[in-house]
Scaffold this motif. Sequence first.
Motif, mmCIF file in Angstrom:
data_model
loop_
_atom_site.group_PDB
_atom_site.id
_atom_site.type_symbol
_atom_site.label_atom_id
_atom_site.label_comp_id
_atom_site.label_asym_id
_atom_site.label_seq_id
_atom_site.Cartn_x
_atom_site.Cartn_y
_atom_site.Cartn_z
ATOM 1 N N THR A 104 0.842 -1.184 0.000
ATOM 2 C CA THR A 104 0.000 0.000 0.000
ATOM 3 C C THR A 104 0.887 1.247 0.000
ATOM 4 O O THR A 104 2.099 1.162 0.257
ATOM 5 C CB THR A 104 -0.923 0.024 1.221
ATOM 6 O OG1 THR A 104 -0.118 0.067 2.409
ATOM 7 C CG2 THR A 104 -1.822 -1.210 1.253
ATOM 8 N N ALA A 105 0.276 2.396 -0.250
ATOM 9 C CA ALA A 105 1.031 3.647 -0.266
ATOM 10 C C ALA A 105 1.669 3.956 1.087
ATOM 11 O O ALA A 105 2.836 4.341 1.140
ATOM 12 C CB ALA A 105 0.121 4.788 -0.711
ATOM 13 N N PRO A 106 0.939 3.803 2.222
ATOM 14 C CA PRO A 106 1.579 4.051 3.518
ATOM 15 C C PRO A 106 2.783 3.139 3.775
ATOM 16 O O PRO A 106 3.777 3.563 4.370
ATOM 17 C CB PRO A 106 0.457 3.786 4.527
ATOM 18 C CG PRO A 106 -0.799 4.052 3.764
ATOM 19 C CD PRO A 106 -0.519 3.588 2.380
ATOM 20 N N GLN A 107 2.709 1.901 3.301
ATOM 21 C CA GLN A 107 3.842 0.991 3.468
ATOM 22 C C GLN A 107 5.041 1.463 2.663
ATOM 23 O O GLN A 107 6.181 1.365 3.122
ATOM 24 C CB GLN A 107 3.436 -0.422 3.040
ATOM 25 C CG GLN A 107 2.457 -1.103 3.990
ATOM 26 C CD GLN A 107 1.997 -2.449 3.477
ATOM 27 O OE1 GLN A 107 2.056 -2.734 2.273
ATOM 28 N NE2 GLN A 107 1.527 -3.299 4.378
ATOM 29 N N LEU A 108 4.797 1.997 1.473
ATOM 30 C CA LEU A 108 5.890 2.516 0.657
ATOM 31 C C LEU A 108 6.543 3.722 1.324
ATOM 32 O O LEU A 108 7.767 3.860 1.302
ATOM 33 C CB LEU A 108 5.375 2.893 -0.732
ATOM 34 C CG LEU A 108 4.960 1.745 -1.654
ATOM 35 C CD1 LEU A 108 4.387 2.292 -2.957
ATOM 36 C CD2 LEU A 108 6.137 0.826 -1.946
#
Length: 271
Positions: free
Chosen positions: A207-211
Amino acid sequence: MSAVDTLRATFRRRSATEQPGAAMTFTDHLRELRRRSVRAVIAMALGTVVAWLAYEPIFTWLVAPYSDVKPVLAAQGIDTSLVFTGIGGAFQFQLKVSLVAGFVLASPWWIWQVWAYVVPALHHGEKRAALKLSVICAPLFLGGAWFGYLLLPRAIEFLVGFVPQNAESLLTGADYLDFSLRIMLVFAVAAQLPVVIVMLHQLGLITAPQLVHARPWIITGIFAFSGIATPTVDPVTMAMLAMPMVVLYGVAEVIVRVRERRGAVATDATL
């Protein structure tokens, strides 16, 4: 679902797409695979013949980085030459160059054969995603290879520069071909980073937050990869590989954010 059931389901999907109302057996799929493989091999063989006939301009283009750096090395007191050892050295070099060039020249056709075999087994949404990735992959791969080609003079100058003065550097054709192809291949593969990230997001694995959270570690890993993958050990060449990868990672992060934002807007619209 077991692997066998998955394979059968895939064949049924291919059958429904290619031959509505008819079922293709496992043998039929093997025949199709053989037919498309033969077509791809014939295209590569024809491409190799064309490259063999056009060997002179291809050779000139390939050794241009080496020719450009020779005067610079000569000014440093280093005499270097590109040589072919053995009776068949020049023939083997021309054959390898023709094979690689033929593989590249025939790539649109053999990629289409792979595509034509795989696509009928995909759902409509999977086809669209695979087509987008294919369209993006090719320019990135070629762009990365070209960027690596542009850096060849710098890499050659750095490595050959360690030769002591009043000594001669003899570079065999095979070594030069392997070195140049490795440089271009490393940059071409590195350019696929955003495609890999977007594909993992498409599969729901990131996901974007993980990136965002993993960004410092990813950048560190990029520089570590650059130091290991580049044949040279100078920081300039390593940075020339790492910095574009960092930029491509940032681009992929933005794409993932946009995709998630669109998905959230679409979800709110349906509520």
